[in-house]
Design an enzyme around this catalytic site. Structure first.
Site, short mmCIF file in Angstrom:
data_model
loop_
_atom_site.label_atom_id
_atom_site.label_comp_id
_atom_site.label_asym_id
_atom_site.label_seq_id
_atom_site.Cartn_x
_atom_site.Cartn_y
_atom_site.Cartn_z
N SER A 103 0.84 -1.22 0.00
CA SER A 103 0.00 0.00 0.00
C SER A 103 0.86 1.25 0.00
O SER A 103 0.54 2.23 -0.69
CB SER A 103 -0.91 0.04 1.23
OG SER A 103 -1.80 -1.05 1.23
N GLU A 145 -14.01 10.65 2.30
CA GLU A 145 -14.42 11.52 3.42
C GLU A 145 -15.31 10.72 4.36
O GLU A 145 -15.80 9.64 3.99
CB GLU A 145 -15.19 12.73 2.87
CG GLU A 145 -14.34 13.55 1.92
CD GLU A 145 -15.01 14.85 1.49
OE1 GLU A 145 -16.19 15.08 1.85
OE2 GLU A 145 -14.33 15.63 0.80
N PRO A 146 -15.57 11.27 5.56
CA PRO A 146 -16.44 10.52 6.49
C PRO A 146 -17.79 10.16 5.86
O PRO A 146 -18.31 9.08 6.09
CB PRO A 146 -16.61 11.48 7.67
CG PRO A 146 -15.40 12.36 7.64
CD PRO A 146 -15.02 12.48 6.19
N GLY A 149 -17.59 7.76 0.52
CA GLY A 149 -16.62 6.70 0.27
C GLY A 149 -16.78 6.18 -1.15
O GLY A 149 -16.15 6.69 -2.09
N CYS A 250 -6.37 7.91 -11.27
CA CYS A 250 -5.31 7.49 -10.33
C CYS A 250 -5.70 6.16 -9.69
O CYS A 250 -4.87 5.24 -9.56
CB CYS A 250 -5.10 8.53 -9.25
SG CYS A 250 -4.79 10.19 -9.88
N ILE A 349 -5.82 -24.73 7.73
CA ILE A 349 -4.80 -25.79 7.66
C ILE A 349 -3.81 -25.65 8.81
O ILE A 349 -3.32 -26.65 9.34
CB ILE A 349 -4.09 -25.76 6.28
CG1 ILE A 349 -5.08 -26.19 5.18
CG2 ILE A 349 -2.86 -26.66 6.27
CD1 ILE A 349 -4.54 -26.11 3.77
N LEU A 350 -3.54 -24.43 9.23
CA LEU A 350 -2.61 -24.24 10.33
C LEU A 350 -3.26 -24.44 11.70
O LEU A 350 -2.59 -24.31 12.73
CB LEU A 350 -1.97 -22.84 10.26
CG LEU A 350 -0.68 -22.76 9.45
CD1 LEU A 350 -0.95 -22.87 7.95
CD2 LEU A 350 0.07 -21.46 9.73
N GLU A 375 -9.91 1.24 -2.68
CA GLU A 375 -9.76 1.29 -4.14
C GLU A 375 -10.99 0.70 -4.84
O GLU A 375 -10.88 0.06 -5.88
CB GLU A 375 -8.52 0.52 -4.59
CG GLU A 375 -7.27 0.87 -3.85
CD GLU A 375 -6.63 2.14 -4.36
OE1 GLU A 375 -7.05 2.63 -5.41
OE2 GLU A 375 -5.74 2.64 -3.67
#
Ligand code: FAD
Length: 396
Positions: A103, A145-146, A149, A250, A349-350, A375
């Site tokens: 990021s 912004e709050p 989005g 962008c 799996i772990l 994004e």
């Protein structure tokens, strides 16, 4: 026809032999990023994630810059001018270490630098791009912004003309690197439509409190941007674009990097799960010898392999100047969605170890919760592809 004995070996982490599709130069770029990650990120990143702080983020940014990774697919102004495929391979390796580090590179190169490179004045490019490419200056990108989005057109941040100056007021939220940035590209409503501004963060009235309590992307700085009568000269406005086309162009660049990056988190988790499954003994044999575990491993690898192929196809199209934004949406939607499933399956799996930061999988899975949302959310990209398929916009 070659005899079976001359066949190349089966590579568990490249079962379809996708490496054949890469040039030697592309493999060399990948190897150099992988080495940087192994030396400079992997030994420390679990600790950064646990503490919610990257040690020496400026030093790390400079090292990323000295390897040419910041704005690496841009031409001129100290940028490396590499191909989109090179950039994608770099994103994959960085995100195999941590989505937060990818990021940092994405926001710097594809959001902040790309905005200036694509839409800025010659003076803005000369001033900011070389130092950002070198990692001497950190950039951020303020769109969200709050109350705005997925629908950035509803943003309230406003820039008004006052004599020869612009004055900015408003608030941005969830901005990667805002509290460590030297420069912010800020998008605001004006009488001429949405415009972008290059704002040095030392400008009076600019502040960027850090957002705490994140349980995802913890090895990444996230903050607000508060603009309290921030006065800027006319020369701070990006002259070449009006409207949402500016920020969306962008985002399209950064999303392209995510298409590749998400597969890095997936590969790291798949690798960890395969190693673990081969070593963990239950009922007298490695858990990798059980059919149910093999099914998980194979399904994970299928989706990983398809995701890398998709990323590579989009990369080749981008290098040929033929990549459409809807295709980037297709890739972001698929690859992040599949990557998070791969990481969650690796987690199972772990077993109990899967929830420990001793292994990378829970960190990757948690990180991908952010990647799924930023994004453009899964839902937004679904609607983009849905509109492209049907001709019907279903956003409102
Ligand atoms: P909302 O837009 O409120 O969406 C909430 C939910 O509603 C989502 O599931 C969404 O898909 C759904 N939804 C909304 N509209 C529709 C619809 N029409 N149809 C169906 N579903 C819908 N932003 C920046 O500008 N710069 C940054 O550097 C940056 N960094 C970030 C870093 C992190 C760690 C995170 C978590 C976010 C970052 N963001 C940044 C913000 C990010 O881009 C937004 O969070 C994202 O765009 C979604 O906006 P929102 O959170 O306001 O969700």
């Amino acid at each position: 026809m070659s005899s079976p004995t001359t066949l190349p070996p089966f590579e568990p982490l490249d079962p379809a032999g996708i490496d054949d599709l890469l040039s030697d130069d592309e493999k060399a770029v990948r190897a150099s990023v992988r080495q940087l990650c192994a030396e400079r990120i992997d030994p420390y990143v679990a600790d950064w994630f646990e503490r919610g702080a990257i040690d020496d983020i400026r030093g790390l940014t400079k090292e990323l810059g000295s390897l040419g990774l910041l704005g690496m697919h841009l031409e001129g102004y100290g940028c490396a001018g590499m191909s989109a495929t090179d950039y994608g391979l770099a994103c994959l390796e960085l995100e195999a270490s941590d989505s937060g580090i990818r990021s940092l590179v994405s926001v710097q190169g594809s959001l902040a630098m790309f905005a200036i490179w694509c839409w800025g004045s010659e003076e803005q490019k000369q001033e900011w791009l070389p130092q950002m490419a070198a990692g001497d200056a950190i950039g951020c990108f303020g769109l969200t912004e709050p109350d705005a989005g997925s629908d950035p057109g509803s943003m309230r941040t406003r820039a008004r003309r006052d004599g020869a100056d612009w004055v900015l007021d408003g608030r941005k939220m969830w901005i990667t690197n805002s509290s460590v940035a030297d420069v912010a590209v800020v998008w605001a409503q004006t009488d001429e439509g949405v415009r972008g501004f290059v704002v040095p963060t030392a400008t009076p009235g600019f502040s960027a409190p850090e957002i705490k309590h994140k349980q995802s992307l913890r090895a990444s700085v996230t903050g607000e941007i508060v603009l309290d009568s921030v006065r800027l000269p006319e020369s701070a406005a990006l002259p070449e674009v009006r409207g949402l086309k500016g920020p969306l162009s962008c985002l399209n660049e950064a999303r392209y990097g995510i298409v590749w990056g998400a597969m890095g988190a997936a590969r790291s988790s798949l690798e960890a799960a395969l190693d673990y499954a081969n070593q963990r003994i239950q009922f007298g044999k490695p858990i990798s010898a059980f059919q149910l575990t093999q099914q998980k491993l194979v399904d994970m690898n299928l989706e990983y392999t398809k995701g890398v192929l998709l990323a590579l196809q989009l990369g080749r199209r981008k290098d040929a100047g033929r990549l459409r934004p809807e295709q980037v949406s297709l890739g972001k939607l698929n690859n992040v969605r599949e990557a998070i499933e791969i990481c969650r399956t690796a987690r199972t799996i772990l077993g109990a170890n899967g929830i420990s930061l001793e292994y990378p999988v829970i960190r990757h899975a948690n990180n991908l919760e952010s990647v799924l949302t930023y994004e453009g959310t899964v839902e937004m990209h679904t609607l983009v592809v849905g509109q492209a398929m049907t001709g019907h916009p279903a956003f409102r």
